[in-house]
Design an enzyme around this catalytic site. Sequence first.
Site, PDB file in Angstrom:
ATOM      1  N   CYS A  28       0.872  -1.172   0.000  1.00  2.91           N
ATOM      2  CA  CYS A  28       0.000   0.000   0.000  1.00  2.91           C
ATOM      3  C   CYS A  28       0.914   1.227   0.000  1.00  2.91           C
ATOM      4  O   CYS A  28       2.132   1.097   0.085  1.00  2.91           O
ATOM      5  CB  CYS A  28      -0.937  -0.024   1.199  1.00  2.91           C
ATOM      6  SG  CYS A  28      -0.087  -0.261   2.760  1.00  2.91           S
ATOM      7  N   TYR A  45       1.705  11.616 -12.097  1.00  2.03           N
ATOM      8  CA  TYR A  45       0.296  11.838 -11.741  1.00  2.03           C
ATOM      9  C   TYR A  45       0.299  12.632 -10.445  1.00  2.03           C
ATOM     10  O   TYR A  45       1.278  12.628  -9.700  1.00  2.03           O
ATOM     11  CB  TYR A  45      -0.463  10.509 -11.572  1.00  2.03           C
ATOM     12  CG  TYR A  45       0.153   9.590 -10.540  1.00  2.03           C
ATOM     13  CD1 TYR A  45      -0.254   9.618  -9.212  1.00  2.03           C
ATOM     14  CD2 TYR A  45       1.185   8.720 -10.884  1.00  2.03           C
ATOM     15  CE1 TYR A  45       0.331   8.798  -8.264  1.00  2.03           C
ATOM     16  CE2 TYR A  45       1.784   7.901  -9.935  1.00  2.03           C
ATOM     17  CZ  TYR A  45       1.351   7.947  -8.630  1.00  2.03           C
ATOM     18  OH  TYR A  45       1.949   7.151  -7.683  1.00  2.03           O
ATOM     19  N   HIS A 176       3.153  -7.315  -8.202  1.00  2.00           N
ATOM     20  CA  HIS A 176       2.022  -7.713  -9.050  1.00  2.00           C
ATOM     21  C   HIS A 176       2.418  -8.803 -10.072  1.00  2.00           C
ATOM     22  O   HIS A 176       1.928  -8.813 -11.211  1.00  2.00           O
ATOM     23  CB  HIS A 176       1.429  -6.505  -9.780  1.00  2.00           C
ATOM     24  CG  HIS A 176       1.349  -5.258  -8.933  1.00  2.00           C
ATOM     25  ND1 HIS A 176       1.156  -5.287  -7.582  1.00  2.00           N
ATOM     26  CD2 HIS A 176       1.454  -3.936  -9.265  1.00  2.00           C
ATOM     27  CE1 HIS A 176       1.144  -4.041  -7.111  1.00  2.00           C
ATOM     28  NE2 HIS A 176       1.329  -3.212  -8.105  1.00  2.00           N
ATOM     29  N   ASP A 249      -2.905  -2.456  -2.390  1.00  2.00           N
ATOM     30  CA  ASP A 249      -2.463  -1.436  -3.342  1.00  2.00           C
ATOM     31  C   ASP A 249      -3.146  -0.085  -3.096  1.00  2.00           C
ATOM     32  O   ASP A 249      -3.031   0.824  -3.911  1.00  2.00           O
ATOM     33  CB  ASP A 249      -2.671  -1.893  -4.794  1.00  2.00           C
ATOM     34  CG  ASP A 249      -2.098  -0.916  -5.811  1.00  2.00           C
ATOM     35  OD1 ASP A 249      -1.000  -0.392  -5.570  1.00  2.00           O
ATOM     36  OD2 ASP A 249      -2.760  -0.651  -6.835  1.00  2.00           O
ATOM     37  N   ASN A 254      -2.912   6.330  -9.528  1.00  2.00           N
ATOM     38  CA  ASN A 254      -3.141   6.509 -10.957  1.00  2.00           C
ATOM     39  C   ASN A 254      -4.404   5.844 -11.501  1.00  2.00           C
ATOM     40  O   ASN A 254      -4.669   5.945 -12.690  1.00  2.00           O
ATOM     41  CB  ASN A 254      -1.946   5.902 -11.708  1.00  2.00           C
ATOM     42  CG  ASN A 254      -1.384   6.834 -12.706  1.00  2.00           C
ATOM     43  OD1 ASN A 254      -1.953   7.879 -12.973  1.00  2.00           O
ATOM     44  ND2 ASN A 254      -0.269   6.448 -13.284  1.00  2.00           N
TER      45      ASN A 254
HETATM   46  C1  0GY Z   1       1.376   0.282  -7.777  1.00  2.00           C
HETATM   47  C2  0GY Z   1       1.216   0.526  -9.175  1.00  2.00           C
HETATM   48  C3  0GY Z   1       1.386   1.664  -9.869  1.00  2.00           C
HETATM   49  C4  0GY Z   1       1.980   2.853  -9.408  1.00  2.00           C
HETATM   50  C5  0GY Z   1       2.946   2.959  -8.515  1.00  2.00           C
HETATM   51  O1  0GY Z   1       4.639   4.074  -7.470  1.00  2.00           O
HETATM   52  C6  0GY Z   1       3.660   4.192  -8.180  1.00  2.00           C
HETATM   53  O2  0GY Z   1       3.279   5.256  -8.643  1.00  2.00           O
HETATM   54  O3  0GY Z   1       3.376   1.925  -7.861  1.00  2.00           O
HETATM   55  C7  0GY Z   1       0.930   1.693 -11.247  1.00  2.00           C
HETATM   56  O4  0GY Z   1       0.625   2.788 -11.741  1.00  2.00           O
HETATM   57  O5  0GY Z   1       0.834   0.629 -11.875  1.00  2.00           O
HETATM   58  O6  0GY Z   1       1.881  -0.736  -7.400  1.00  2.00           O
HETATM   59  O7  0GY Z   1       1.022   1.080  -6.952  1.00  2.00           O
END
Ligand code: 0GY
Length: 296
Positions: A28, A45, A176, A249, A254
Amino acid sequence: MPDRITSWHPAPSRPRFAPPAGAVDAHCHVFGPMAAFPFSAKAKYLPDDAGPEMLFALRDHLGFARNVIVQASCHGTDNAATLNAIAKSGGKARGVAVVDPAISDAELAALHDGGIRGVRFNFLKRLVDAAPRDKFLEVASRLPSSWHVVIYFEADILDEMREFIAALPVPVVVDHMGRPDVRQGPDGDDMRAFRSLLDSREDIWFKATCPDRLDARLEGGMGDPWDNFAAAVAPLVADYPDRALWGTDWPHPNMQDEIPDEGHIVDMIPRIAPTPELQHKLLVTNPMRLYWPEEV
Ligand code: 0GY
């Protein structure tokens, strides 16, 4: 300045699944709050504030005991917001930092004192400008003892990641599952490639996370209740039960168009880990081994 994004559910449902005592949400993030912890000038973002109080309220609502807070790309390499959240958790959170590869050993030690237990190397071009592999390898060789590397890449570059991952001198956690196309099913090319990566080293772990991203309706997936994800991921957890981690998460960096209900995300757990034994490994034993090893 672009509009700030709200990417989390305004009123998540209470899950039907009750996590075991001591369960860890091991993926998270926190965003800001911006007034105290501004976002990076390079952020791709710009999210609304999602600070520690909100995270801990969600943790309690979902029935979890601890969090692992992963530094989000919108905060760049300034880990102050993540460290602030860990400090406010009363020992119930630890974290993963994003660092400038030129970071000093003393700064790494300070991150350790602040509850950080790993660094994240992000290879997603839509999130970061550069991923300098040689510099990542150098800093990985200087990490405090018991730390690991978290690595984020998409399935289309898995093959070119193999050499880099093989050279990492510490355990590796793959965010993931390297984003396989779960519509291919458990025996599809992406899952087979990921299994061969897991088989290449016994200390590669994975996060069985993000049904909402991997099975998004907008990208041709099932959407909630994410049946493709359940079908593709359950065999992986069954076959590698000691290397699987799980997380919400939240606040879903985003995500704008298909904001998931976190209660439903929790209800994915018994579908990918159907027995109490598997659930305990996924939610307690495994994350505790990586993030609170002194308590194991
Ligand atoms: C996630 C996935 C994303 C983003 C980030 O650090 C981040 O901005 O991890 C994503 O956009 O796929 O794991 O949070």
